[in-house]
Structures are given as structure tokens and as C-alpha cells.
Design a protein around this motif. Structure first.
Motif, PDB file in Angstrom:
ATOM      1  N   ARG A 122      13.384  21.928  37.785  1.00  0.00           N
ATOM      2  CA  ARG A 122      12.357  21.174  37.097  1.00  0.00           C
ATOM      3  C   ARG A 122      11.475  20.177  38.212  1.00  0.00           C
ATOM      4  O   ARG A 122      10.330  20.337  38.059  1.00  0.00           O
ATOM      5  CB  ARG A 122      12.850  20.405  35.931  1.00  0.00           C
TER       6      ARG A 122
ATOM      7  N   LEU B 251       7.693  20.522  39.237  1.00  0.00           N
ATOM      8  CA  LEU B 251       6.809  19.137  39.032  1.00  0.00           C
ATOM      9  C   LEU B 251       5.903  18.871  40.373  1.00  0.00           C
ATOM     10  O   LEU B 251       4.838  18.450  40.199  1.00  0.00           O
ATOM     11  CB  LEU B 251       7.439  18.079  38.278  1.00  0.00           C
TER      12      LEU B 251
ATOM     13  N   SER C  51       3.339  21.664  40.853  1.00  0.00           N
ATOM     14  CA  SER C  51       2.273  21.420  40.090  1.00  0.00           C
ATOM     15  C   SER C  51       1.612  20.090  40.124  1.00  0.00           C
ATOM     16  O   SER C  51       0.470  19.989  39.825  1.00  0.00           O
ATOM     17  CB  SER C  51       2.658  21.489  38.503  1.00  0.00           C
ATOM     18  N   GLY C  52       1.810  19.193  40.929  1.00  0.00           N
ATOM     19  CA  GLY C  52       1.207  17.900  41.591  1.00  0.00           C
ATOM     20  C   GLY C  52       1.437  16.840  40.768  1.00  0.00           C
ATOM     21  O   GLY C  52       0.878  15.955  40.787  1.00  0.00           O
ATOM     22  N   PHE C  53       2.435  17.154  39.702  1.00  0.00           N
ATOM     23  CA  PHE C  53       2.811  16.069  38.690  1.00  0.00           C
ATOM     24  C   PHE C  53       3.368  14.885  39.603  1.00  0.00           C
ATOM     25  O   PHE C  53       2.998  13.977  39.502  1.00  0.00           O
ATOM     26  CB  PHE C  53       3.375  16.620  37.625  1.00  0.00           C
TER      27      PHE C  53
ATOM     28  N   GLU D   1       3.754  13.761  43.107  1.00  0.00           N
ATOM     29  CA  GLU D   1       2.745  13.515  44.102  1.00  0.00           C
ATOM     30  C   GLU D   1       3.441  13.106  45.336  1.00  0.00           C
ATOM     31  O   GLU D   1       3.348  11.407  45.480  1.00  0.00           O
ATOM     32  CB  GLU D   1       1.534  13.426  43.783  1.00  0.00           C
TER      33      GLU D   1
ATOM     34  N   TRP E  26      11.831   9.104  45.328  1.00  0.00           N
ATOM     35  CA  TRP E  26      12.803   9.692  44.585  1.00  0.00           C
ATOM     36  C   TRP E  26      12.305   9.917  43.124  1.00  0.00           C
ATOM     37  O   TRP E  26      11.263   9.262  42.442  1.00  0.00           O
ATOM     38  CB  TRP E  26      14.159   8.691  44.264  1.00  0.00           C
TER      39      TRP E  26
ATOM     40  N   PRO F 223      10.747  14.169  32.550  1.00  0.00           N
ATOM     41  CA  PRO F 223      10.203  13.368  33.715  1.00  0.00           C
ATOM     42  C   PRO F 223      10.471  12.012  33.458  1.00  0.00           C
ATOM     43  O   PRO F 223       9.500  11.602  32.445  1.00  0.00           O
ATOM     44  CB  PRO F 223       9.099  13.613  34.279  1.00  0.00           C
ATOM     45  N   LEU F 224      11.244  11.023  34.074  1.00  0.00           N
ATOM     46  CA  LEU F 224      11.351   9.674  33.726  1.00  0.00           C
ATOM     47  C   LEU F 224      10.453   8.691  34.718  1.00  0.00           C
ATOM     48  O   LEU F 224       9.532   7.836  34.373  1.00  0.00           O
ATOM     49  CB  LEU F 224      12.706   8.966  33.776  1.00  0.00           C
ATOM     50  N   GLU F 225      10.577   9.144  35.970  1.00  0.00           N
ATOM     51  CA  GLU F 225       9.661   8.476  36.998  1.00  0.00           C
ATOM     52  C   GLU F 225       9.764   9.280  38.261  1.00  0.00           C
ATOM     53  O   GLU F 225      10.625   9.799  38.625  1.00  0.00           O
ATOM     54  CB  GLU F 225      10.066   7.034  37.352  1.00  0.00           C
ATOM     55  N   PHE F 226       8.775   8.860  39.008  1.00  0.00           N
ATOM     56  CA  PHE F 226       8.260   9.379  40.606  1.00  0.00           C
ATOM     57  C   PHE F 226       7.889   8.296  41.189  1.00  0.00           C
ATOM     58  O   PHE F 226       6.979   7.727  40.937  1.00  0.00           O
ATOM     59  CB  PHE F 226       7.744  10.636  40.611  1.00  0.00           C
ATOM     60  N   SER F 227       8.924   7.671  42.029  1.00  0.00           N
ATOM     61  CA  SER F 227       8.633   6.584  42.897  1.00  0.00           C
ATOM     62  C   SER F 227       8.251   6.922  44.322  1.00  0.00           C
ATOM     63  O   SER F 227       9.460   7.548  44.824  1.00  0.00           O
ATOM     64  CB  SER F 227       9.437   5.616  42.589  1.00  0.00           C
ATOM     65  N   LEU F 228       7.439   6.233  44.929  1.00  0.00           N
ATOM     66  CA  LEU F 228       7.165   6.318  46.285  1.00  0.00           C
ATOM     67  C   LEU F 228       7.821   4.819  47.023  1.00  0.00           C
ATOM     68  O   LEU F 228       7.373   3.811  46.616  1.00  0.00           O
ATOM     69  CB  LEU F 228       5.966   6.324  46.819  1.00  0.00           C
TER      70      LEU F 228
END
Lengths: 156, 388
Positions: A7, A11, A14-16, A18, A56, A65-70
């Protein structure tokens, strides 16, 4: 775990999720994040590049999805060493050094708020609890009704 | 545009909305992929106007639920509901209604029959003769719906009252809903879809729309002109393990060019020193608003909001203002949002925040996106420049 990895890949494709332009990071194996009671809270998927933890993702067990962090705002030069976050042996050694005692095997969880992701370990026969987030290590003095918590040694 | 949609308009809207719903839910795990869209059944308001269309969805010969599409702009959104597991066979229902009428009104004659949302979303079958009602039988129970009660306030029907949603909705509410509906249509105008399309499929939309364009997304920038958009917000990691509040306030103050060290901000907030730091007690939450005001020399007007809804974040970002956001035990700053461009009753779609999170210590992170529906938001601190 394979579903989580798949998954996350979807994501990203799909660019979700990034990554910064020009950074080609590899998604590692998902790690379980447990809540204070030890139950699965979410899955942590690290993205590493050249030994740095650049990002992460966190996913709920139902694949939401909960978070995507740089990390460090996407600046690879300021991103932490991946091993500081991902290598339990190194994390345990760092906590042991701060505690002055052999620490237990660290567990990936959070300090108070789920957003405050950290590794937890115990020292002195389980009587003292420690946290590590990257190179920062601090001792836990219990639950406080504060935003941010109380740093080791500041209890009055 | 008119407040009432024509059948062809409603069908086109249904095609677009249901394809968007299907495509967007690749993220959320529900799919209508492969279902076909039947022509809609008009569902009338008691005042005689068409209120919405109920559209049967099918996979081959089998039913795949139904969707309700507004025929009137008073709903504010075209797609009212989807029910992937509920059957909708109007022909069979009308046959049952005729049998029920024979039982309850053996002598009744009629020349017209239609579905009526007698108390939206409750539906009945209405039998008419020369335009006058002969019987109104509630769907499935086939009980006669009593005549309209005159002894009640608008929009406060009893359990089995009939009322007109169109007539009883306040005019102001209808105007606002009409504006929202038009706004929604203007967003949908971006979506190119074959007019003859009647199958829900990702392939129908993907050639003309990227996943990103399914979302309404906005971030802070130098001014409100989209043509000159350039992000202008910077991450400040917390310098101790407990200074998330100080770092979050620092980010907002930096945005307005009030550059303080985190240690100075911590001092203002009573958060100790780098060698002896502490967090902000819950009882002193409002100190953040006071600090924003004081450290801008009274130029920023700061406000604390409790359990702010997503719309509060949207409003601030659209005004090009960052915020401090408290979740239980932690503070961060918010600098943007994203949301699905569709809204469905009972399902708000994906709502995400662009979070400048000072955690982890001395590193920080930019979270794009944080799932708004999976987080508890305790406080929000807004700040705006005091102008003359």
C-alpha cells in the motif's frame, strides 16, 4: 506486513506520498509501532537514502495512511543517520550510555503523544524508563498534563 | 444555473461523481469498479418537484446498490449517498405498492404513480388521480402516510410526518447551498468524461485526471495570488525533547519575521532553559496566544480555539496564515491542507493537514499529509496581523 509495504508503494506511485525532487529513497520493511500497552498502534515505514533516514510513512493497521513525513524538512544533509532510528542495537547502546546501566531491548512506540515517535527501553531492573528519538535520549518521569512533556532532571 | 437539475444533467453529474468516488477510494478501500449506472428514478418532494434521483448500480445483471444524486441545489452537493449493498429495483417496488394499495384501498383508482420523499430521506409511493393524491404508502411497510400536520415548526417533523424539504428549508440556507453546489460544479468541470459513459471505471477518468487533481490543496505562500505562488514556511525543530510549543510558536513568529531564538520564546512561555526545560501545562494553554501577541509587540492578534474542525484550518490557510496546533501532549504548526474535492453524506473523504512538526528533537519533520480523521485536535492558535 506485505500489505502495508504494497500500500505504501501504491501511495508513493500515485504521488500521494511525495518525496522531494531528486531524492530517490528506498522504503524499508515496516516496523510495528506499539501503544503504551503493547498493542499494535500503526506501522512505521522508513525511507532511507545514502544511510540517512529522509522520510517515514505511518499506516494504520487497516491500511489507512496516517502520515508521511520528511525528516528535517526534506534536507538530506540534515536528516538523521538511519541507524540512529532503525538499528535497535545502536539505540540500546545509546540508552545504556545515558542510563549508566544496561538497557532492555528497545521497543518502537511513542512518548505520550503518538506524534512523538520514539524508542522505549528500561534500565536498572525495569525501574527507570528511557526514550530515544534519534540521538536524543531522555528519562521518563511519568505522565504529565503538559504539552511537550517534562525533560529528565527538570522535575521540581 | 437553475435550482432544479434536468435528468440529463443529473445523470452526467452522477457519472462524474461516482467515478471520482470510485477512483478516490483506491486510497480508502471501497470500490464501485465495474458497476454500471442505470437511468435514475425521480424521487419527488411532497410539493411536486423532483428532489433527487435514485440511480441503480449493477454489475452485469446483479444489483450493486444505488446512489442518490441531487435534483435540487438545496443539498449543496450533487452526490447525496451511495449504498453499495442496498438493492434498488423500482419496478418490483411499484408492483408491491400496487398490491398493497389493493389491500388498503380496494376501491381506489389512479392514473399516476411515483416515488415521494415524504420526509427526506424516507420514501413512499404516491398514487394520484387527476393530479390529486389517492394514497401515499411508505416503502416496504406500506403504511398510509398521514396528511401534513399544520401544528409543528418547519423542519421539525414527527416520526411519521410528511413535509416538503424544498418548501421548509430556510431561504438563506438554500442560497448558501446553491452557491456550494455551483462551486462544486465548477470543480467538476475540470473532469473530462465521455458523455456516453455509464460504467464506473478508473480507466474512464485516469486519461483526463491525475490523482493529485482529485484534491483541493493549498499551502502558505507569499501572497494570495496563485500565479506567484511560492512556499514560504520553514521548519524549526524543537531544541529539547519538551519544547514543541516553543518551536511551534517560533515557526509562526518567523513567518511574520519576528525572529527570536527558541530559548527566548521558551523563556517567554515559562518553559525553562535548555539545560532545565519543561513543557507547557494544559492549564496554561492560552499562554501561547499571549506570547504571540506580546512577542510581536502587539502586532499579531492571536486567538485560541478549542477542538477546531477541519474547516477552521482551511479558513486560516486560505487566508494565508499559519497556526499552532495542539494535539494531546504535543504541539506542531500547520501550513497547508488537502481534501478530496467530493463530499458525501456520512463520508467526508480524505482530509489531510500539512504539518510542520518540531519532533524529533533537533530534526523536525514536515508531514504531508496528516490524516485529519485519525487525529485528535485539542487547540488551535490563530494569529493575524492587526491592521488599521
Amino acid at each position: 506486513m506485505r500489505q502495508i509495504a504494497r500500500r505504501v508503494r501504491e501511495l508513493v506511485d500515485s504521488g500521494f506520498f511525495e518525496l522531494p525532487p531528486g531524492i530517490s529513497a528506498t522504503a524499508g520493511d515496516p516496523l510495528a509501532v506499539v501503544d503504551p500497552a503493547g498493542a499494535l498502534e500503526s506501522w512505521f515505514v522508513p525511507f532511507t537514502a545514502s544511510g540517512k533516514l529522509v522520510a517515514w510513512a505511518r499506516m494504520l493497521p487497516d491500511l489507512t495512511p496516517l502520515e508521511f513525513s520528511l525528516l528535517a524538512g526534506g534536507r538530506t544533509d540534515l536528516a538523521p543517520d538511519a541507524a540512529d532510528w532503525l538499528d535497535p542495537a545502536r539505540i540500546r547502546a545509546r540508552i545504556s550510555a545515558a542510563a549508566g546501566d544496561a538497557a532492555s531491548l528497545p521497543v518502537l512506540t511513542y512518548d505520550g503523544a503518538p506524534a512523538r515517535l520514539a524508542w522505549r527501553a528500561y534500565s536498572h531492573g525495569g525501574s527507570r524508563r528511557w526514550w530515544a528519538a534519534g540521538t536524543t535520549v531522555w528519562e521518563d518521569h511519568g505522565d504529565w498534563e503538559v504539552t511537550g512533556g517534562v525533560e529528565s532532571g527538570s522535575r521540581k | 444555473m437553475d435550482a432544479v437539475l434536468k435528468p440529463a444533467e443529473a445523470h452526467k453529474l452522477a457519472t462524474i461523481e461516482l467515478n471520482l468516488f470510485n477512483l478516490a477510494h483506491t486510497v480508502h478501500g471501497v470500490t464501485l469498479e465495474g458497476a454500471t449506472i442505470d437511468p435514475g428514478t425521480p424521487i419527488f418532494d411532497p410539493n411536486g418537484e423532483v428532489l433527487f434521483y435514485r440511480i441503480a448500480l449493477k454489475r452485469g445483471a446483479a444489483g450493486a446498490g444505488y446512489a442518490d444524486i441531487a435534483a435540487h441545489t438545496l443539498f449543496g452537493e450533487p452526490l447525496l449517498a451511495t449504498a453499495p449493498d442496498a438493492p434498488w429495483d423500482p419496478t418490483a417496488l411499484l408492483a408491491q405498492a400496487r398490491l398493497a394499495l389493493k389491500r388498503t384501498h380496494p376501491a381506489a383508482t389512479y392514473d399516476n404513480i411515483r416515488f415521494v420523499a415524504f420526509s427526506y430521506p424516507k420514501i413512499a409511493v404516491e398514487f394520484l388521480a387527476n393530479g390529486k393524491e389517492v394514497a401515499l404508502l411508505e416503502l416496504s411497510s406500506w403504511r398510509q402516510v398521514p396528511p401534513a400536520s399544520r401544528d409543528r415548526k418547519p423542519l421539525e417533523p414527527g416520526n411519521f410526518d410528511r413535509y416538503s424539504l424544498i418548501d421548509e428549508s430556510p431561504a438563506e440556507q438554500k442560497r448558501e447551498a446553491h452557491a456550494r453546489f455551483e462551486d462544486r460544479l465548477s470543480r467538476l468541470a475540470r473532469v473530462q468524461i465521455p458523455v456516453e459513459a455509464s460504467t464506473i471505471s478508473k480507466a474512464t477518468l485516469l486519461p483526463s485526471i491525475g490523482v493529485v487533481s482529485l484534491y483541493d490543496t493549498e499551502e502558505l505562500h507569499y501572497n494570495k495570488l496563485s500565479a506567484s505562488h511560492h512556499p514560504c514556511y520553514e521548519l524549526r525543530p524543537q531544541e529539547t525533547s519538551v519544547w514543541c510549543v516553543a518551536a511551534s510558536v517560533q515557526m509562526v513568529l518567523d513567518f511574520y519575521r519576528y525572529n527570536y531564538t527558541q530559548t527566548r520564546i521558551a523563556q517567554q512561555l515559562g518553559l525553562g532553559t535548555p539545560s532545565n526545560p519543561n513543557g507547557l501545562p494544559y492549564s496554561r494553554d492560552n499562554d501561547v496566544a499571549v506570547a504571540l501577541h506580546a512577542m510581536s509587540n502587539n502586532s499579531l492578534t492571536a486567538t485560541m480555539l478549542t477542538t477546531p474542525p477541519f474547516s477552521s484550518y482551511v479558513a486560516e490557510i486560505q487566508a494565508n496564515r499559519p497556526m499552532v496546533s495542539f494535539i494531546p501532549g504535543h504541539a506542531r504548526s500547520v501550513a497547508g491542507y488537502t481534501r478530496s474535492i467530493f463530499v458525501i453524506l456520512g463520508n467526508t473523504g480524505y482530509q489531510g493537514l500539512l504539518v510542520y512538526d518540531p519532533w524529533a528533537p533537533n530534526v523536525g519533520r514536515i508531514t504531508k499529509w496528516e490524516n485529519f480523521n485519525a487525529q485528535t485536535y485539542r487547540r488551535m492558535f490563530t494569529a493575524h496581523v492587526t491592521t488599521i
